[in-house]
Design a protein around this motif. Structure first.
Motif, PDB file in Angstrom:
ATOM      1  N   ALA A   4       5.071  13.325 -20.721  1.00  0.00           N
ATOM      2  CA  ALA A   4       4.241  14.237 -19.939  1.00  0.00           C
ATOM      3  C   ALA A   4       2.770  14.054 -20.223  1.00  0.00           C
ATOM      4  O   ALA A   4       1.931  14.208 -19.353  1.00  0.00           O
ATOM      5  N   LEU A   5       2.434  13.672 -21.470  1.00  0.00           N
ATOM      6  CA  LEU A   5       1.027  13.570 -21.829  1.00  0.00           C
ATOM      7  C   LEU A   5       0.468  12.171 -21.601  1.00  0.00           C
ATOM      8  O   LEU A   5      -0.649  11.875 -22.011  1.00  0.00           O
ATOM      9  N   SER A   6       1.216  11.300 -20.928  1.00  0.00           N
ATOM     10  CA  SER A   6       0.710   9.971 -20.661  1.00  0.00           C
ATOM     11  C   SER A   6      -0.239   9.961 -19.474  1.00  0.00           C
ATOM     12  O   SER A   6      -0.906   8.976 -19.228  1.00  0.00           O
ATOM     13  N   ILE A  26       2.677  15.322 -13.252  1.00  0.00           N
ATOM     14  CA  ILE A  26       3.217  15.439 -14.615  1.00  0.00           C
ATOM     15  C   ILE A  26       4.718  15.686 -14.527  1.00  0.00           C
ATOM     16  O   ILE A  26       5.155  16.647 -13.877  1.00  0.00           O
ATOM     17  N   PRO A  27       5.531  14.862 -15.135  1.00  0.00           N
ATOM     18  CA  PRO A  27       6.993  15.011 -15.030  1.00  0.00           C
ATOM     19  C   PRO A  27       7.482  16.348 -15.594  1.00  0.00           C
ATOM     20  O   PRO A  27       6.891  16.898 -16.536  1.00  0.00           O
ATOM     21  N   LEU A  28       8.543  16.845 -15.008  1.00  0.00           N
ATOM     22  CA  LEU A  28       9.185  18.051 -15.508  1.00  0.00           C
ATOM     23  C   LEU A  28      10.061  17.704 -16.709  1.00  0.00           C
ATOM     24  O   LEU A  28      10.541  16.578 -16.842  1.00  0.00           O
ATOM     25  N   LEU A  29      10.272  18.676 -17.568  1.00  0.00           N
ATOM     26  CA  LEU A  29      11.129  18.480 -18.737  1.00  0.00           C
ATOM     27  C   LEU A  29      12.564  18.809 -18.390  1.00  0.00           C
ATOM     28  O   LEU A  29      12.850  19.705 -17.593  1.00  0.00           O
ATOM     29  N   LYS A  52       2.936  19.903 -24.667  1.00  0.00           N
ATOM     30  CA  LYS A  52       3.867  19.316 -23.705  1.00  0.00           C
ATOM     31  C   LYS A  52       4.557  20.395 -22.879  1.00  0.00           C
ATOM     32  O   LYS A  52       4.769  20.225 -21.675  1.00  0.00           O
ATOM     33  N   LEU A  53       4.900  21.495 -23.511  1.00  0.00           N
ATOM     34  CA  LEU A  53       5.520  22.591 -22.781  1.00  0.00           C
ATOM     35  C   LEU A  53       4.558  23.158 -21.740  1.00  0.00           C
ATOM     36  O   LEU A  53       4.939  23.455 -20.607  1.00  0.00           O
ATOM     37  N   VAL A  54       3.300  23.331 -22.145  1.00  0.00           N
ATOM     38  CA  VAL A  54       2.294  23.860 -21.212  1.00  0.00           C
ATOM     39  C   VAL A  54       2.039  22.882 -20.081  1.00  0.00           C
ATOM     40  O   VAL A  54       2.050  23.256 -18.899  1.00  0.00           O
ATOM     41  N   MET A  55       1.800  21.623 -20.402  1.00  0.00           N
ATOM     42  CA  MET A  55       1.470  20.617 -19.396  1.00  0.00           C
ATOM     43  C   MET A  55       2.565  20.485 -18.348  1.00  0.00           C
ATOM     44  O   MET A  55       2.296  20.357 -17.157  1.00  0.00           O
ATOM     45  N   SER A  56       3.799  20.530 -18.772  1.00  0.00           N
ATOM     46  CA  SER A  56       4.912  20.326 -17.838  1.00  0.00           C
ATOM     47  C   SER A  56       5.102  21.512 -16.911  1.00  0.00           C
ATOM     48  O   SER A  56       5.861  21.409 -15.934  1.00  0.00           O
ATOM     49  N   HIS A  57       4.420  22.644 -17.174  1.00  0.00           N
ATOM     50  CA  HIS A  57       4.579  23.830 -16.334  1.00  0.00           C
ATOM     51  C   HIS A  57       3.287  24.222 -15.611  1.00  0.00           C
ATOM     52  O   HIS A  57       3.209  25.306 -15.019  1.00  0.00           O
TER      53      HIS A  57
END
Length: 283
Positions: A4-6, A26-29, A52-57
């Motif tokens: 996600a952080l790439s 940003i890909p979903l988890l 990563k949790l924040v970015m994916s949402h």
């Protein structure tokens, strides 16, 4: 594990449209990835896991914020406040509850956006109680048109929201109103009709002016009569101590003039003032 952080951080883009495009890439988890990250955050305080949790949402915040564009506030500000709610949700998320973060975070995101709207939609806060806040965010959607509510519509909305009909009417009035500048702008015509021009001056009200003039006249007449009732020495002491236009005379100066002690001047002054006070009260 998702990368996600790439992707470039959304904060580095130059416009709201670019930001939205960035977060949507940003890909979903997966559920497994989400649980692993949340567990690392809870047990180890892993900041990278929280990011990563924040970015994916972030795309969830964008979607929710879009639903509040009708309040006339900047989309970017709505998203920013929603992101704060998302971070609060991530901090409090418990992966053992069996609930996905997307469901848990919606409440926190909406709560922050609601608070921002209530603070910034009007200069004067229009919803303070729980019932008023409920009305504020539901009344627009329940209205069938942009016109004023009729009696049946008011009753129906009040019943649906569990509030009093008069509360519905009051909130509709607040929603339909707008902020008015108290003072006019630079244009002379605007200043002429600004609300401040219509505010009454309590000191210029006719009856108040007449009352003050009469009181002043009575006080002047009463003071003159009270002074006339004193002997010459007492009158002179009072005038020079209290009614002199320049610097008032001191006790020692008057004592030297009359050849008595300063204490004696004070006693004469006190007796004269007591007599005058009694005459003014009686008048």
């Amino acid at each position: 594990m998702s990368q996600a952080l790439s992707f470039p951080l959304p904060s580095a883009v130059g416009s709201i449209d670019q930001y939205i495009q960035a977060v949507n890439r940003i890909p979903l988890l997966t559920e497994r990835e989400e649980v692993d990250l949340a567990t690392r955050l809870r047990d180890e305080g892993d900041v990278e896991a929280a990011r990563k949790l924040v970015m994916s949402h972030l795309r969830l915040v964008v979607a929710i914020a879009r639903g509040y564009l009708g309040y006339g506030l900047p989309h970017a500000d709505l998203i920013q406040e929603g992101n704060i709610g998302l971070m609060k949700a991530v901090k409090r998320f418990d992966p053992t509850r069996g609930v996905r973060l997307v469901s848990f975070a919606m409440h926190w995101i909406k709560a922050e956006i609601h608070e921002y709207i209530l603070k910034n939609w009007r200069l004067v806060k229009i919803a303070t109680t729980k019932a008023q806040r409920k009305l504020f965010f539901n009344l627009r959607g329940l209205k069938q048109d942009t016109g004023a509510l009729n009696r049946d519509q008011v009753q129906s909305i009040a019943l649906q929201l569990g509030v009093k009909p008069e509360e519905v009417v009051e909130m509709e009035t607040r929603l339909s109103g707008r902020d008015i500048q108290l003072e006019g702008g630079s244009d002379d015509d605007d200043e002429r009709f600004a609300p401040i021009a219509y505010l009454p001056d309590p000191h210029a009200e006719p009856s108040e002016v007449l009352e003050q003039a009469q009181l002043s006249r009575l006080q002047d007449e009463g003071l003159s009569e009270a002074l006339a009732s004193l002997d010459d020495r007492s009158r002179n002491i009072v005038k020079r101590r209290w009614l002199a236009e320049g610097d008032s005379a001191t006790l020692h100066e008057l004592a030297a003039e009359y050849g008595v002690s300063a204490e004696r001047i004070r006693q004469i002054e006190a007796k004269a003032m007591q007599k005058m006070r009694g005459l003014l009260v009686a008048a």
